[in-house]
Design an enzyme around this catalytic site. Structure first.
Site, mmCIF file in Angstrom:
data_model
loop_
_atom_site.group_PDB
_atom_site.id
_atom_site.type_symbol
_atom_site.label_atom_id
_atom_site.label_comp_id
_atom_site.label_asym_id
_atom_site.label_seq_id
_atom_site.Cartn_x
_atom_site.Cartn_y
_atom_site.Cartn_z
ATOM 1 N N GLY A 15 -35.057 98.845 20.221
ATOM 2 C CA GLY A 15 -36.182 98.826 19.268
ATOM 3 C C GLY A 15 -37.387 98.121 19.888
ATOM 4 N N ARG A 76 -32.864 104.473 22.782
ATOM 5 C CA ARG A 76 -31.494 103.935 22.771
ATOM 6 C C ARG A 76 -30.641 105.003 23.453
ATOM 7 N NH1 ARG A 76 -32.124 99.617 19.013
ATOM 8 N NH2 ARG A 76 -33.420 100.136 17.217
ATOM 9 N N ASP A 107 -30.019 92.894 22.274
ATOM 10 C CA ASP A 107 -28.615 92.757 22.692
ATOM 11 C C ASP A 107 -28.032 94.048 23.278
ATOM 12 O OD1 ASP A 107 -28.629 93.936 20.221
ATOM 13 O OD2 ASP A 107 -26.984 92.747 19.403
ATOM 14 N N THR A 130 -37.281 91.564 20.923
ATOM 15 C CA THR A 130 -36.738 92.090 19.661
ATOM 16 C C THR A 130 -37.323 91.284 18.513
ATOM 17 O OG1 THR A 130 -34.766 92.218 18.245
ATOM 18 C CG2 THR A 130 -34.639 90.683 20.059
ATOM 19 N N ASP A 132 -35.760 90.707 15.871
ATOM 20 C CA ASP A 132 -34.647 90.113 15.123
ATOM 21 C C ASP A 132 -34.387 88.637 15.455
ATOM 22 O OD1 ASP A 132 -34.328 92.661 14.149
ATOM 23 O OD2 ASP A 132 -32.638 93.170 15.445
ATOM 24 N N ASP A 134 -32.242 87.458 17.408
ATOM 25 C CA ASP A 134 -30.796 87.236 17.307
ATOM 26 C C ASP A 134 -30.124 87.027 18.660
ATOM 27 O OD1 ASP A 134 -31.262 89.803 18.173
ATOM 28 O OD2 ASP A 134 -29.768 90.745 16.891
ATOM 29 N N ARG A 176 -31.230 93.519 11.483
ATOM 30 C CA ARG A 176 -29.900 94.082 11.725
ATOM 31 C C ARG A 176 -28.885 93.209 11.000
ATOM 32 N NH1 ARG A 176 -29.030 98.189 15.227
ATOM 33 N NH2 ARG A 176 -30.872 97.675 16.418
HETATM 34 O O1 F6P Z 1 -33.290 95.577 16.432
HETATM 35 C C1 F6P Z 1 -34.544 95.803 15.885
HETATM 36 C C2 F6P Z 1 -34.459 96.603 14.626
HETATM 37 O O2 F6P Z 1 -35.767 96.756 14.114
HETATM 38 C C3 F6P Z 1 -33.526 96.046 13.552
HETATM 39 O O3 F6P Z 1 -34.111 94.990 12.836
HETATM 40 C C4 F6P Z 1 -33.257 97.274 12.742
HETATM 41 O O4 F6P Z 1 -32.014 97.176 12.089
HETATM 42 C C5 F6P Z 1 -33.213 98.362 13.774
HETATM 43 O O5 F6P Z 1 -33.941 97.895 14.892
HETATM 44 C C6 F6P Z 1 -33.809 99.675 13.307
HETATM 45 O O6 F6P Z 1 -33.662 100.589 14.332
HETATM 46 P P1 F6P Z 1 -34.326 102.044 14.360
HETATM 47 O O7 F6P Z 1 -35.770 101.871 14.729
HETATM 48 O O8 F6P Z 1 -33.570 102.763 15.388
HETATM 49 O O9 F6P Z 1 -34.207 102.591 12.979
#
Ligand code: F6P
Length: 327
Positions: A15, A76, A107, A130, A132, A134, A176
């Site tokens: 992300g 991803r 991560d 990120t 997050d 985390d 997340r």
């Molecule tokens: O890891 C970053 C994040 O924004 C999380 O907070 C969220 O759960 C996820 O990515 C959303 O991913 P995507 O953009 O693939 O929907």
């Protein structure tokens, strides 16, 4: 074998987060400053496998420090999870003369880097990008501060209408399975509570909130909910609240991907710039397979295995502060 560092490959993965561009700029310029060539790899590990690799020069990173997103694009990659995918990635690294990799991501990015580094002799340095926050071993990740500020700006606006209509709002934020964004945005926006996955073993957080009489002195309330199956998300909690307390006028806002965009804050730009330079310093010092972190304003090196170990502690006392201040 003598270690040579003439060319690095640079990618962003997972992300996106505000400040990734500032990190790309810092890595590129610090590398060139030290006489190291830069190859930009587009679309993360996906582009490493498909060979989307181009020379990068100092002017390629002009005028990007203030931009959200990532000029390198991100993805991803499922293919990088397979041994064949990683073999192709390695072949591309060799054919482009890349001696080391710098990966900016979260991560998932570092889990991929760790496996790749175990299989092939490629030094890898990670920068934590990120929203997050985390990742273990760093007080902050690139993008977290900007996302927090985006959230509180949105919550301030929701508060206006919540207060006019005397409503209870459940506002869902990203993270997340981590509650850092939820807890700190709740604190900074003066919310009545934060509901986070880290507290799942405690008494039901919604029951606790009701028992604490969260509406005793107010007619409108804001509850920040961390997205997660464990919390039930804002929709799940709102549904319960409507059943148990039909007297409340309940609304839900899911902030979504707005949290990932926007101009990075000063904090994130400075963090990204310092970390980018530190990543090149680390490679020159022959460090490998570490994430650059920041602890008490000092740059630190954290092995990938530790950074991704999934138990970065949430400061529990912050939930207490929210409760005290919401009377
Ligand atoms: O890891 C970053 C994040 O924004 C999380 O907070 C969220 O759960 C996820 O990515 C959303 O991913 P995507 O953009 O693939 O929907």
């Amino acid at each position: 074998m003598e270690y040579k560092l003439q060319t690095i490959g640079l990618l962003t993965s997972g992300g996106d987060s505000p400040g990734m561009n500032a990190a790309i700029r810092a890595v590129t310029r610090a590398a060139i400053f030290n006489g190291i060539k830069v190859k930009a790899i587009y679309r993360g590990y996906k582009g490493l496998i498909s060979g989307e690799i181009h020379d990068f020069y100092t002017q390629d990173v002009s005028n990007i420090i203030q931009q959200g997103g990532t000029i390198l694009k991100t993805a991803r990659s499922q293919e990088f999870r397979s041994a064949e995918g990683r073999q192709t990635a390695y072949n591309n690294i060799k054919s482009h003369g890349i001696d080391a990799l710098i990966v900016i991501g979260g991560d998932g990015t570092f889990s991929g880097a760790r496996v790749f580094a175990q299989e092939y002799n490629v030094p890898i340095i990670g920068l934590p990008g990120t929203i997050d926050n985390d990742l273990w071993g760093t007080d902050s990740t690139i993008g977290y501060d900007t996302a927090l500020n985006t959230i509180i700006e949105a919550v301030d606006k929701i508060r206006d209408t919540a207060s006019s209509h005397e409503r209870l709002f459940f506002i869902e934020v990203m993270g997340r399975d981590a509650g850092f964004l939820a807890v700190n945005s709740a604190l900074a926006s003066g919310a009545e509570a934060a509901i986070v996955p880290e507290r799942q073993t405690d008494e039901d957080q919604l029951d606790q909130l009701i028992r604490n009489g969260f509406r005793k002195s107010k007619n409108s309330s804001i509850v920040i909910v961390a997205e997660s199956e464990i919390t039930g998300g804002a929709n799940g909690l709102a549904e319960r609240m409507r059943k148990e307390h039909p007297e409340y006028d309940v609304r839900v806002t899911i902030l979504g991907h707005i949290q990932r965009g926007g101009r990075p804050t000063a904090y994130d730009r400075i963090l990204a710039s310092r970390m980018g330079v530190a990543a090149i310093d680390a490679l020159i010092d022959e460090q490998r397979n570490i994430m650059i972190g920041i602890v008490n304003d000092q740059i630190v090196h954290v092995p990938f295995t530790k950074a991704i170990k999934d138990d970065k502690p949430l400061n529990d006392s912050l939930l207490g502060v929210i409760q005290i201040l919401s009377i």
